[in-house]
Design a protein around this motif. Structure first.
Motif, PDB file in Angstrom:
ATOM      1  N   GLU A 230       0.828  -1.209   0.000  1.00  0.00           N
ATOM      2  CA  GLU A 230       0.000   0.000   0.000  1.00  0.00           C
ATOM      3  C   GLU A 230       0.874   1.277   0.000  1.00  0.00           C
ATOM      4  N   LYS A 231       1.884   1.221   0.887  1.00  0.00           N
ATOM      5  CA  LYS A 231       2.747   2.388   0.991  1.00  0.00           C
ATOM      6  C   LYS A 231       3.524   2.609  -0.310  1.00  0.00           C
ATOM      7  N   MET A 232       3.907   1.475  -0.950  1.00  0.00           N
ATOM      8  CA  MET A 232       4.640   1.577  -2.227  1.00  0.00           C
ATOM      9  C   MET A 232       3.802   2.345  -3.252  1.00  0.00           C
ATOM     10  N   ASN A 233       2.504   2.028  -3.183  1.00  0.00           N
ATOM     11  CA  ASN A 233       1.578   2.743  -4.070  1.00  0.00           C
ATOM     12  C   ASN A 233       1.628   4.250  -3.837  1.00  0.00           C
ATOM     13  N   ASN A 234       1.506   4.545  -2.524  1.00  0.00           N
ATOM     14  CA  ASN A 234       1.561   5.971  -2.167  1.00  0.00           C
ATOM     15  C   ASN A 234       2.881   6.598  -2.607  1.00  0.00           C
ATOM     16  N   LEU A 235       3.911   5.833  -2.380  1.00  0.00           N
ATOM     17  CA  LEU A 235       5.242   6.331  -2.759  1.00  0.00           C
ATOM     18  C   LEU A 235       5.314   6.635  -4.255  1.00  0.00           C
ATOM     19  N   ALA A 236       4.790   5.702  -5.021  1.00  0.00           N
ATOM     20  CA  ALA A 236       4.834   5.896  -6.483  1.00  0.00           C
ATOM     21  C   ALA A 236       4.077   7.160  -6.865  1.00  0.00           C
ATOM     22  N   LEU A 237       2.924   7.336  -6.205  1.00  0.00           N
ATOM     23  CA  LEU A 237       2.118   8.536  -6.491  1.00  0.00           C
ATOM     24  C   LEU A 237       2.899   9.814  -6.173  1.00  0.00           C
ATOM     25  N   LEU A 238       3.503   9.772  -5.004  1.00  0.00           N
ATOM     26  CA  LEU A 238       4.267  10.954  -4.589  1.00  0.00           C
ATOM     27  C   LEU A 238       5.429  11.231  -5.527  1.00  0.00           C
ATOM     28  N   GLN A 239       6.066  10.148  -5.917  1.00  0.00           N
ATOM     29  CA  GLN A 239       7.192  10.333  -6.848  1.00  0.00           C
ATOM     30  C   GLN A 239       6.706  10.964  -8.156  1.00  0.00           C
TER      31      GLN A 239
END
Ligand SMILES: Nc1ncnc2c1ncn2[C@@H]1O[C@H](COP(=O)(O)OP(=O)(O)OP(=O)(O)O)[C@@H](O)[C@H]1O
Ligand SMILES: [Mg+2]
Length: 404
Positions: A230-239
């Motif tokens: 889930e966090k990876m998803n968020n991370l990708a979005l932020l990136q």
């Protein structure tokens, strides 16, 4: 039709009692002592020919104590009889030698006879301005000299005004510093720079926040393996979001620009004003040159027009101040030249009535008289000359209003 006086009869005209003169030759001397009636003889000729203007000039044409005056002129093809009476305006008859009367006698005389009273000697003694007017009246000028002079003066005055503008603008221009090519063309707005700076600043702020969040997330990823996906998803979005933003921008140049902005803008304004003055100067200089050209054109037009004019005497012309002969003022020509020119002018002005008069004949020396006699004979004119003479041996001697 060439007319000369074959016979003059006058009764009771001014000083005259009765005279009957049949001239011979081209020069007719009217001699005698002062106040005997010499001028009255010459006036009688012109009074008989001229209409209203001559009668207005002579208030009392009839000899004192008389009721009528008569002048009869035999001009060959015309016989002119003018009668003055005390009570009415008098009569004029013009008849042919066979006795046939003309129906509009004054009109006929006006048409046949030009500048009747042209006295060449009087012309030489006129002031320059009046001489010029007399000359202009005898030639066909293709322009009006007064009008042309007014036009020339108008352009000249306008050019002087523009010249003053040029001097003033040149002074103004010298007061500015030389243009700096590195300056922007227009002043910059502080608000624009501030807005740009604000965009950059907020970009930087968001960038920093993103980096911080990424960092936190990385820590959380380490700690919370189970939430990794889930966090990876968020991370990708932020990136992704971070990629949309500019790289961090250095704010120092904005502050520098703001610090010097007012000064720079003042220089820009001065540079713009200078450019405006330079443009106006160029325009005025061009207008000045155009007026100079116009002045030259007027002079050329005048010279060309003058070259076209046929003056009755070679060498005769005029400038702004008066008549010229061979390029120098007429009054500076020799007495003989002046007389010769004036006689020629008088002749040109009187092509039909070939009669001239000289009232001040006593002023002429024998050489001048000889010159006049020569010109009169050469061109077949009759010249009536009044001479004061006590010897009683010159011409028709007038004594107490009669021919002695
Ligand atoms: N209508 C008139 N009736 C009577 N006498 C007149 C009349 N008009 C002029 N006179 C007189 O005639 C004289 C001038 O005449 P006029 O000019 O013909 O003389 P003149 O011979 O030319 O003189 P000068 O030698 O001085 O030139 C004057 O004395 C004047 O008073
Ligand atoms: Mg006189």
């Amino acid at each position: 039709m060439a007319l000369q006086v074959l016979n003059l009869r006058a009764e009771n005209y001014k000083r005259l009692k009765a005279v009957d003169i049949t001239p011979e030759g081209n020069v007719v001397f009217i001699g005698g002592r002062n106040a005997q009636g010499k001028t009255s003889v010459l006036d009688a000729i012109w009074a008989a020919l001229a209409g209203g203007e001559a009668s207005r000039a002579t208030q009392q044409p009839i000899r004192d104590g008389q009721d009528t005056a008569v002048v009869r002129l035999d001009l060959g093809d015309l016989i002119v009889t003018r009668r003055w009476t005390k009570d009415d305006s008098g009569t004029l008859t013009v008849e042919a030698p066979d006795g046939a009367k003309h129906s509009s006698p004054q009109k006929l005389l006006d048409q046949a006879i030009g500048a009747r009273a042209f006295d060449p000697l009087a012309f030489t003694r006129l002031p320059a301005r009046e001489q010029l007017a007399a000359l202009v009246a005898t030639v066909d000028l293709p322009f009006d000299p007064d009008e042309l002079e007014r036009e020339r003066k108008g352009v000249y005055d306008r050019r002087t005004e523009i010249g003053r503008d040029v001097t003033k603008l040149e002074g103004q221009l010298a007061g500015y510093t030389q243009p700096d090519p590195s300056l922007p063309e227009a002043e910059e707005s502080a608000a624009d720079v501030l807005a740009e700076r604000e965009r950059a600043r907020s970009n930087n702020e968001m960038y920093e926040r993103a980096v911080a969040a990424e960092k936190r997330l990385m820590e959380e990823i380490n700690e919370l393996e189970e939430q990794l996906r889930e966090k990876m998803n968020n991370l990708a979005l932020l990136q992704d979001a971070a990629l949309q933003l500019d790289r961090p921008v250095d704010l120092a140049p904005f502050d520098e620009r703001l610090a010097t902005l007012e000064q720079t803008n003042a220089r820009v304004r001065a540079q713009q004003q200078r450019a405006a003055v330079a443009a106006e100067l160029a325009e005025r200089k061009q207008a000045h040159a155009q007026h100079t050209l116009k002045l030259q054109q007027i002079e050329q037009r005048k010279a060309a027009a003058l070259a076209e004019v046929e003056f009755p005497v070679p060498g005769l012309s005029f400038n702004d101040t008066g008549v010229t002969f061979n390029g120098i003022p007429f009054s500076q020509a020799s007495a003989a030249e002046q007389l010769r020119v004036s006689v020629a002018l008088a002749m040109a002005a009187n092509p039909t009535l070939r009669v001239l008069r000289i009232l001040d004949g006593s002023l002429l020396d024998s050489k001048s008289l000889e010159l006049i006699a020569e010109l009169a004979a050469e061109h077949d004119y009759q010249v009536w000359i009044e001479v004061v003479d006590e010897s009683g041996s010159v011409g028709f001697v007038i004594e107490d209003g009669e021919v002695r």
